[in-house]
Design a protein around this motif. Structure first.
Motif, PDB file in Angstrom:
ATOM      1  N   GLN A 154       0.820  -1.224   0.000  1.00 39.77           N
ATOM      2  CA  GLN A 154       0.000   0.000   0.000  1.00 39.77           C
ATOM      3  C   GLN A 154       0.848   1.267   0.000  1.00 39.77           C
ATOM      4  N   SER A 155       1.961   1.234   0.748  1.00 39.01           N
ATOM      5  CA  SER A 155       2.800   2.429   0.891  1.00 39.01           C
ATOM      6  C   SER A 155       3.946   2.456  -0.131  1.00 39.01           C
ATOM      7  N   ASN A 156       4.056   1.367  -0.913  1.00 39.48           N
ATOM      8  CA  ASN A 156       5.116   1.280  -1.914  1.00 39.48           C
ATOM      9  C   ASN A 156       6.514   1.419  -1.300  1.00 39.48           C
ATOM     10  N   VAL A 157       6.748   0.646  -0.229  1.00 44.71           N
ATOM     11  CA  VAL A 157       8.038   0.659   0.476  1.00 44.71           C
ATOM     12  C   VAL A 157       8.451  -0.784   0.764  1.00 44.71           C
ATOM     13  N   GLY A 158       9.641  -0.960   1.312  1.00 41.37           N
ATOM     14  CA  GLY A 158      10.070  -2.269   1.788  1.00 41.37           C
ATOM     15  C   GLY A 158      10.015  -2.303   3.309  1.00 41.37           C
ATOM     16  N   VAL A 159       9.974  -3.525   3.867  1.00 46.54           N
ATOM     17  CA  VAL A 159       9.959  -3.672   5.322  1.00 46.54           C
ATOM     18  C   VAL A 159      11.057  -4.664   5.704  1.00 46.54           C
ATOM     19  N   LEU A 160      11.864  -4.289   6.686  1.00 38.49           N
ATOM     20  CA  LEU A 160      12.906  -5.175   7.199  1.00 38.49           C
ATOM     21  C   LEU A 160      12.627  -5.433   8.672  1.00 38.49           C
ATOM     22  N   ILE A 161      12.423  -6.706   9.047  1.00 41.57           N
ATOM     23  CA  ILE A 161      12.178  -7.018  10.457  1.00 41.57           C
ATOM     24  C   ILE A 161      13.238  -7.988  10.970  1.00 41.57           C
ATOM     25  N   GLU A 162      13.419  -7.951  12.298  1.00 43.90           N
ATOM     26  CA  GLU A 162      14.431  -8.809  12.927  1.00 43.90           C
ATOM     27  C   GLU A 162      13.756  -9.878  13.755  1.00 43.90           C
ATOM     28  N   GLU A 163      13.997 -11.121  13.398  1.00 41.75           N
ATOM     29  CA  GLU A 163      13.354 -12.236  14.102  1.00 41.75           C
ATOM     30  C   GLU A 163      13.586 -12.169  15.613  1.00 41.75           C
ATOM     31  N   ALA A 164      14.807 -11.847  16.009  1.00 43.36           N
ATOM     32  CA  ALA A 164      15.159 -11.846  17.435  1.00 43.36           C
ATOM     33  C   ALA A 164      14.377 -10.797  18.220  1.00 43.36           C
ATOM     34  N   ALA A 165      13.867  -9.780  17.532  1.00 40.52           N
ATOM     35  CA  ALA A 165      13.166  -8.693  18.227  1.00 40.52           C
ATOM     36  C   ALA A 165      11.667  -8.943  18.348  1.00 40.52           C
ATOM     37  N   ILE A 166      11.160  -9.979  17.663  1.00 42.93           N
ATOM     38  CA  ILE A 166       9.707 -10.200  17.614  1.00 42.93           C
ATOM     39  C   ILE A 166       9.266 -11.010  18.831  1.00 42.93           C
ATOM     40  N   PRO A 167       8.417 -10.440  19.682  1.00 45.64           N
ATOM     41  CA  PRO A 167       8.004 -11.174  20.884  1.00 45.64           C
ATOM     42  C   PRO A 167       7.066 -12.349  20.567  1.00 45.64           C
ATOM     43  N   VAL A 168       7.469 -13.533  21.025  1.00 46.37           N
ATOM     44  CA  VAL A 168       6.621 -14.732  20.927  1.00 46.37           C
ATOM     45  C   VAL A 168       6.769 -15.462  22.261  1.00 46.37           C
ATOM     46  N   ASN A 169       5.642 -15.751  22.915  1.00 43.13           N
ATOM     47  CA  ASN A 169       5.740 -16.402  24.214  1.00 43.13           C
ATOM     48  C   ASN A 169       5.995 -17.898  24.067  1.00 43.13           C
ATOM     49  N   GLU A 170       6.528 -18.459  25.171  1.00 46.26           N
ATOM     50  CA  GLU A 170       7.006 -19.842  25.199  1.00 46.26           C
ATOM     51  C   GLU A 170       5.983 -20.858  24.677  1.00 46.26           C
ATOM     52  N   THR A 171       4.745 -20.775  25.196  1.00 50.54           N
ATOM     53  CA  THR A 171       3.744 -21.776  24.811  1.00 50.54           C
ATOM     54  C   THR A 171       3.480 -21.731  23.311  1.00 50.54           C
ATOM     55  N   VAL A 172       3.328 -20.517  22.782  1.00 54.56           N
ATOM     56  CA  VAL A 172       3.050 -20.377  21.346  1.00 54.56           C
ATOM     57  C   VAL A 172       4.222 -20.940  20.538  1.00 54.56           C
ATOM     58  N   ASN A 173       5.428 -20.641  20.980  1.00 56.60           N
ATOM     59  CA  ASN A 173       6.616 -21.146  20.316  1.00 56.60           C
ATOM     60  C   ASN A 173       6.629 -22.667  20.256  1.00 56.60           C
ATOM     61  N   SER A 174       6.354 -23.300  21.403  1.00 59.12           N
ATOM     62  CA  SER A 174       6.439 -24.764  21.391  1.00 59.12           C
ATOM     63  C   SER A 174       5.301 -25.383  20.596  1.00 59.12           C
ATOM     64  N   VAL A 175       4.087 -24.786  20.674  1.00 57.16           N
ATOM     65  CA  VAL A 175       2.978 -25.310  19.864  1.00 57.16           C
ATOM     66  C   VAL A 175       3.326 -25.205  18.375  1.00 57.16           C
ATOM     67  N   CYS A 176       3.877 -24.057  17.991  1.00 56.10           N
ATOM     68  CA  CYS A 176       4.234 -23.861  16.580  1.00 56.10           C
ATOM     69  C   CYS A 176       5.291 -24.869  16.141  1.00 56.10           C
ATOM     70  N   GLU A 177       6.276 -25.105  16.994  1.00 53.12           N
ATOM     71  CA  GLU A 177       7.317 -26.073  16.647  1.00 53.12           C
ATOM     72  C   GLU A 177       6.746 -27.467  16.468  1.00 53.12           C
ATOM     73  N   MET A 178       5.843 -27.824  17.406  1.00 50.82           N
ATOM     74  CA  MET A 178       5.259 -29.176  17.353  1.00 50.82           C
ATOM     75  C   MET A 178       4.380 -29.386  16.135  1.00 50.82           C
TER      76      MET A 178
END
Ligand code: MG
Length: 363
Positions: A262-286
């Motif tokens: 929509q804004s005609n730009v690029g986005v750069l994000i850092e995985e290490a900075a994105i908050p994900v809680n423990e339970t969600v992480n393990s469910v996603c892995e499983m």
């Protein structure tokens, strides 16, 4: 299968109501006649009580507030989540939050909601009342009034208990330029909290996890948090917040791709900075899911002028729904209209929109 067993399956294992008697929605509740009027009086008007709803006409007349300085924002959303109860919420709370948040991310103060109910014959009236009271409670928290509504009933087997369509009306100052088209190169991107909790809560309610977890859906009205952020972003010229969007189905990856396009730009994000809680992480892995694509119902992205990002972040973190807020990346010139993720391992990869449907009927 017994009637009781059917009712239990119908509600799912998370129904918070011990059903004491068996008054059910019947086709006549949608007739527009006496039964409809009784249902409106007893359930909807009792819980949603306000003078505008009392007008009782075919439409509601809303006061126009200072038309020289404000413009009107309208949004609408249908809610078909299955099951209708899940850890941390229900379809009623979701129906209020979904629309309140869509109006709020436009930079508007949400004021009014309308609600249309499609009920399936056989729905327990107590269940309907619980959902309506949950909507009323959430609306009170958000500071909005439910001012108009409609009820229809479909035959048994032709619905799924209850669907709710809400529309929202809000006002915003004419000077505010917040839009998905307004992200600017150099903007820092704030995410208001951890990803994936709504998705995992619904999976749990469906019995798809194979175990129980402590997860709760993040479903919440974000308008007060957003108002604090906008206040912190206020400047002499433009607000430091250029773009806001709630991160719902399709997850963070999809929302960021929408804004990049929509804004005609690029986005750069850092995985290490994105908050994900423990339970969600393990469910996603499983289960092989990626938190970047998991659904949320109480998270918002802010694209903020780098000079003001600290104040805005502080205002968001001061709010109960924003304690885990973090700067997760920035807007870049290249790759245009794409989202690039810097992984924990140090490599980079393109992150596409969600393709297809990962979890149907999540909201
Ligand atoms: Mg939205």
């Amino acid at each position: 299968m017994s009637e009781e067993q059917q009712a239990f399956d119908f509600l799912g294992a998370y129904c918070p109501i011990p059903l004491s008697h068996s008054e059910q929605i019947i086709i006549g509740h949608g007739s527009g006649g006496r039964l409809t009027h009784e249902l409106i009086q007893r359930i909807f008007k009792t819980h949603f009580a306000n003078p505008l709803l009392e007008q009782g006409d075919d439409g509601v007349v809303l006061p126009v507030m200072n038309p020289d300085h404000f413009e009107i924002v309208v949004s609408t959303d249908s809610h078909v989540v299955s099951p209708i109860f899940f850890p941390g919420g229900d379809i009623g709370k979701l129906a209020v939050c979904g629309t309140v948040n869509d109006v709020a991310v436009m930079g508007a103060k949400p004021l009014y909601l309308t609600a249309a109910f499609i009920l399936e014959e056989g729905l327990q009236v107590e269940v309907l009342e619980y959902i309506v009271s949950s909507m009323a409670k959430t609306a009170r928290e958000a500071g909005v009034s439910i001012v108009a509504g409609d009820t229809k009933v479909v035959e048994r087997g032709k619905g799924d208990g209850i669907f709710i369509i809400t529309s929202g009306v809000g006002i915003r100052p004419k000077s505010l330029q917040v839009s998905g088209r307004n992200a600017q190169i150099g903007d820092r991107i704030i995410l208001s909290g951890a990803l994936g909790e709504h998705g995992v809560a619904v999976l749990q309610a469906r019995g798809n996890l194979g175990f129980t977890s402590d997860i709760q859906s993040d479903v919440a009205p974000l308008n007060h948090l957003i108002a604090s952020a906008l206040e912190a972003g206020k400047g002499s010229q433009q607000n430091a917040i250029h773009t806001m969007r709630d991160v719902t189905r399709g997850g963070l990856a999809t929302t960021l791709n929408e804004i990049a396009a929509q804004s005609n730009v690029g986005v750069l994000i850092e995985e290490a900075a994105i908050p994900v809680n423990e339970t969600v992480n393990s469910v996603c892995e499983m289960l092989g899911f990626d938190p970047l694509y998991m659904a949320n119902e109480g998270k918002c992205l802010f694209f903020v002028d780098p000079k003001r990002v600290d104040q805005v972040l502080e205002a968001i973190r001061a709010h109960e729904y924003g304690r885990q807020a973090a700067v997760i990346g920035e807007v870049v010139a290249d790759p245009i209209q794409k989202v690039l993720l810097k992984t924990i391992m140090g490599s980079t990869r393109l992150v596409d929109m969600l393709s297809g449907e990962m979890l149907p009927r999540i909201c």
